[in-house]
Write a protein that holds these residues in place. Structure first.
Motif, mmCIF file in Angstrom:
data_model
loop_
_atom_site.group_PDB
_atom_site.id
_atom_site.type_symbol
_atom_site.label_atom_id
_atom_site.label_comp_id
_atom_site.label_asym_id
_atom_site.label_seq_id
_atom_site.Cartn_x
_atom_site.Cartn_y
_atom_site.Cartn_z
ATOM 1 N N GLY A 176 0.723 -1.398 0.073
ATOM 2 C CA GLY A 176 -0.085 -0.017 0.002
ATOM 3 C C GLY A 176 1.012 1.180 0.105
ATOM 4 O O GLY A 176 1.997 1.241 0.294
ATOM 5 N N ARG A 177 0.227 2.307 -0.346
ATOM 6 C CA ARG A 177 1.212 3.749 -0.779
ATOM 7 C C ARG A 177 1.013 4.382 0.766
ATOM 8 O O ARG A 177 -0.274 4.601 1.385
ATOM 9 C CB ARG A 177 0.473 4.582 -1.775
ATOM 10 C CG ARG A 177 1.038 5.733 -2.043
ATOM 11 C CD ARG A 177 0.607 6.547 -3.086
ATOM 12 N NE ARG A 177 -0.755 6.839 -3.011
ATOM 13 C CZ ARG A 177 -1.301 7.115 -4.123
ATOM 14 N NH1 ARG A 177 -0.927 7.484 -5.130
ATOM 15 N NH2 ARG A 177 -2.669 7.830 -3.864
ATOM 16 N N PRO A 178 1.925 4.830 1.280
ATOM 17 C CA PRO A 178 2.044 5.347 2.560
ATOM 18 C C PRO A 178 0.982 6.727 2.573
ATOM 19 O O PRO A 178 1.102 7.353 1.478
ATOM 20 C CB PRO A 178 3.503 5.812 2.864
ATOM 21 C CG PRO A 178 4.387 4.669 1.978
ATOM 22 C CD PRO A 178 3.415 4.645 0.806
ATOM 23 N N ARG A 179 0.377 6.849 3.603
ATOM 24 C CA ARG A 179 -0.441 8.117 3.614
ATOM 25 C C ARG A 179 0.027 9.225 3.391
ATOM 26 O O ARG A 179 -0.447 10.324 3.096
ATOM 27 C CB ARG A 179 -1.249 7.904 5.032
ATOM 28 C CG ARG A 179 -2.109 6.840 5.133
ATOM 29 C CD ARG A 179 -2.969 6.561 4.308
ATOM 30 N NE ARG A 179 -3.910 5.284 4.545
ATOM 31 C CZ ARG A 179 -5.106 4.845 4.091
ATOM 32 N NH1 ARG A 179 -5.391 5.620 2.864
ATOM 33 N NH2 ARG A 179 -5.732 3.857 4.477
ATOM 34 N N LEU A 197 -0.953 -6.368 -13.528
ATOM 35 C CA LEU A 197 -1.991 -6.027 -14.325
ATOM 36 C C LEU A 197 -3.305 -6.638 -14.036
ATOM 37 O O LEU A 197 -3.237 -7.864 -13.749
ATOM 38 C CB LEU A 197 -1.666 -6.160 -15.769
ATOM 39 C CG LEU A 197 -0.464 -5.370 -16.703
ATOM 40 C CD1 LEU A 197 0.829 -5.968 -16.146
ATOM 41 C CD2 LEU A 197 -0.538 -5.559 -17.966
ATOM 42 N N VAL A 198 -4.348 -5.864 -13.886
ATOM 43 C CA VAL A 198 -5.592 -6.516 -13.488
ATOM 44 C C VAL A 198 -6.658 -5.797 -14.570
ATOM 45 O O VAL A 198 -6.773 -4.536 -14.636
ATOM 46 C CB VAL A 198 -6.139 -6.083 -11.901
ATOM 47 C CG1 VAL A 198 -7.310 -6.800 -11.632
ATOM 48 C CG2 VAL A 198 -4.767 -6.475 -10.999
ATOM 49 N N SER A 199 -7.609 -6.873 -14.959
ATOM 50 C CA SER A 199 -8.629 -6.452 -15.762
ATOM 51 C C SER A 199 -9.898 -6.435 -15.079
ATOM 52 O O SER A 199 -10.228 -7.375 -14.094
ATOM 53 C CB SER A 199 -8.788 -7.402 -16.946
ATOM 54 O OG SER A 199 -9.152 -8.689 -16.520
ATOM 55 N N ASP A 251 1.926 -0.638 -9.484
ATOM 56 C CA ASP A 251 3.347 -0.949 -8.960
ATOM 57 C C ASP A 251 3.078 -1.544 -7.792
ATOM 58 O O ASP A 251 2.078 -1.654 -7.019
ATOM 59 C CB ASP A 251 3.876 0.491 -8.882
ATOM 60 C CG ASP A 251 4.419 1.204 -10.008
ATOM 61 O OD1 ASP A 251 4.897 0.588 -10.850
ATOM 62 O OD2 ASP A 251 4.491 2.545 -9.798
ATOM 63 N N LEU A 252 4.210 -2.572 -7.886
ATOM 64 C CA LEU A 252 4.121 -3.529 -6.530
ATOM 65 C C LEU A 252 5.264 -3.006 -5.848
ATOM 66 O O LEU A 252 6.584 -2.763 -6.055
ATOM 67 C CB LEU A 252 4.090 -5.049 -6.710
ATOM 68 C CG LEU A 252 2.846 -5.568 -7.651
ATOM 69 C CD1 LEU A 252 3.215 -6.878 -7.814
ATOM 70 C CD2 LEU A 252 1.782 -5.419 -6.715
ATOM 71 N N PRO A 253 5.357 -2.990 -4.316
ATOM 72 C CA PRO A 253 4.010 -3.488 -3.532
ATOM 73 C C PRO A 253 3.093 -2.335 -3.126
ATOM 74 O O PRO A 253 2.255 -2.640 -2.424
ATOM 75 C CB PRO A 253 4.811 -4.019 -2.289
ATOM 76 C CG PRO A 253 5.746 -3.226 -2.187
ATOM 77 C CD PRO A 253 6.261 -2.863 -3.442
ATOM 78 N N THR A 254 3.351 -1.057 -3.693
ATOM 79 C CA THR A 254 2.376 0.076 -3.199
ATOM 80 C C THR A 254 1.114 0.138 -3.819
ATOM 81 O O THR A 254 0.228 0.876 -3.279
ATOM 82 C CB THR A 254 3.271 1.510 -3.671
ATOM 83 O OG1 THR A 254 3.430 1.471 -5.051
ATOM 84 C CG2 THR A 254 4.561 1.512 -3.154
ATOM 85 N N PHE A 255 0.755 -0.678 -4.960
ATOM 86 C CA PHE A 255 -0.618 -0.561 -5.632
ATOM 87 C C PHE A 255 -0.834 0.804 -6.206
ATOM 88 O O PHE A 255 -1.912 1.084 -6.305
ATOM 89 C CB PHE A 255 -1.643 -1.042 -4.761
ATOM 90 C CG PHE A 255 -1.951 -2.383 -4.761
ATOM 91 C CD1 PHE A 255 -2.678 -3.097 -5.808
ATOM 92 C CD2 PHE A 255 -1.167 -3.325 -3.949
ATOM 93 C CE1 PHE A 255 -2.720 -4.601 -5.963
ATOM 94 C CE2 PHE A 255 -1.511 -4.690 -4.020
ATOM 95 C CZ PHE A 255 -2.000 -5.149 -5.107
#
Length: 477
Positions: free
Chosen positions: A112-115, A414-416, A426-430
């Motif tokens: 996850g992306r840091p707040r 990549l997610v459809s 991007d991993l692992p930040t999504f």
């Protein structure tokens, strides 16, 4: 082929809940609805339209647009390969389905992306690419693609308020489109070291494509919907209604494996010759290759799921299965026993993927879950994307996943989704880094060598993408 479970359909034309379409009279006074004609770029009423025109000052579009929502055995094998055609060389941290890599308890990735970290530039700030590598600036208030342009018949040109582009990611480009299938693409396979691409469709055929010319060289009529394709060294497996077909690509020998009840939706294979099939009735059938007879023989049947098995993933001596019963089961293939059931998704588990020591799952509930082993060796959810579980708007269902490295070697997921968009994270930040657009929802994703990515949509089109910055071997396309 259709798989029905109440209002949800897996396969064929979508029947998923969607948002943003005009409702009945009076809807504007309570919950303003998006103007359907405005979305298509042909509303003539302008400020007098009673429906929402997002981003148009002085109209009913005072708010922002709400509705952007948020796959061998469905794992990525990016081993290097020196081959011409569309591309070459590809490697990364996504493990092969036949790998003996174990699960690590050292969960080092920070999901996850840091707040408190500013995200990457917005699509508007980055500009868009048109699929040919060139960039241009955004013409609309949001990055919504023009459906007419994607179909090849937008007549508004530069006056169109929607995006005329195949992607918003600046470092991936669409190379070509493979046209020939008449119905939804369900599976794509490019065997290791081969110069051919295989595509399976609900038009009951498997097409063979030359990777150098991009031309279809063979069409094989299967007599039923192709629900899955899987390649292993020297073999191609095809999942059909009530059977699995095996092709020996060296001898051209074929074998029909009976036993499945209903459509075969997923296939997986192990390095020691075990073949698994996920079926419509919820069972997983297992065959063992007999080297003396050069054929596959029935070995076992795994029961436990209460709905059709949609996805399979084989890692080490473990088989991971996702089902319409909303659960993921982990099987010890030596004993044939289910050793853990993972719960957490609220809808069909559509796909599974392994990245490093993590298991990733996506679902029609619109979420991607990241699972990791705890101190007791059991898998627990360590992260869910998106994190805002309490949002009011319904999410777009997640259909398929694949993982690869970009031109700089960084891991990308990549997610459809069933809004016809493939999102790149991007991993692992999504952190979202761009989108790939299609006319219909993408039901098949596959990663090839040389930075190649293949996507197949529900109208039968296969798109070939490639990451820029990937070094090609001599003679590469």
């Amino acid at each position: 082929m259709e798989v029905d479970d109440g209002p949800t359909r897996v396969g064929g034309k979508r029947n998923y809940p969607r948002s943003g379409n005009p409702g009945g009279a009076g809807a504007r006074s309570h919950h303003p609805q998006i103007c359907r004609y405005w979305q298509e770029g042909r509303c003539l009423k302008g400020d007098d339209c009673q429906w929402l025109h997002p981003g148009n000052p002085g109209t009913t579009g005072r708010g922002t647009f709400l509705g952007n929502g948020r796959r061998a055995s469905n794992v990525i094998d990016n081993r290097s390969d020196n081959r011409g055609g569309w591309g070459t060389t590809g490697e990364g941290g996504f493990s092969s389905g036949s790998s003996s890599q174990g699960r690590s308890r050292n969960v080092s990735a920070r999901w996850g992306r840091p707040r408190n970290v500013v995200g990457r530039p917005s699509q508007r700030e980055r500009g868009y690419t048109d699929g040919s590598g060139g960039g241009h600036t955004q013409r609309s208030t949001k990055g919504k693609p023009c459906n007419f342009w994607l179909k090849g018949n937008c007549n508004r040109g530069d006056d169109c308020m929607f995006l005329h582009a195949h992607t918003t990611a600046p470092d991936i480009q669409m190379m070509t489109q493979l046209i020939g299938h008449e119905k939804a693409i369900r599976a794509i396979e490019m065997p290791q070291g081969a110069s051919q691409l295989y595509t399976g469709s609900q038009d009951e055929s498997v097409r063979v494509w030359d990777c150098t010319t991009g031309q279809c060289t063979n069409v094989v009529q299967m007599g039923g919907d192709v629900g899955a394709l899987l390649s292993a060294p020297g073999w191609l497996f095809i999942g059909l209604p009530n059977e699995v077909q095996t092709w020996n690509v060296q001898t051209s020998a074929q074998q029909s494996l009976s036993g499945p009840k209903g459509q075969v939706h997923a296939l997986a294979v192990s390095e020691d010759g075990l073949l698994f099939a996920g079926t419509q009735d919820g069972t997983i059938l297992e065959w063992k290759f007999n080297a003396l007879t050069h054929s596959f023989e029935p070995a076992a049947s795994l029961s436990g799921h209460t709905g059709p098995v949609i996805t399979l993933l084989f890692i080490g001596n473990r088989l991971y299965t996702g089902s319409m019963d909303k659960t993921i089961r982990i099987w010890d293939t030596a004993s044939g026993q289910c050793i853990q059931t993972l719960e957490g998704h609220s809808d069909v588990v559509m796909d599974l993927l392994c990245w490093e020591q993590f298991l990733l799952s996506c679902s029609l509930d619109g979420t991607i879950r990241v699972w990791a082993a705890n101190a007791a060796g059991q898998l627990d959810t360590t992260f869910t994307h998106p994190e805002d579980e309490g949002q009011a708007e319904p999410r777009n269902g997640a259909l398929k996943m694949c993982g690869c490295n970009d031109g700089a070697g960084k891991p990308v997921l990549l997610v459809s989704y069933n809004d016809n968009i493939v999102r790149l994270y991007d991993l692992p930040t999504f952190s979202e880094r761009g989108q790939l657009f299609s006319r219909e929802e993408v039901r098949a994703l596959h990663v090839g060598p040389g930075g190649l990515v293949f996507s197949g949509d529900s109208c039968g089109t296969v798109k070939v993408w490639r990451w820029t910055g990937v070094q090609l071997a001599a003679g590469g396309g």
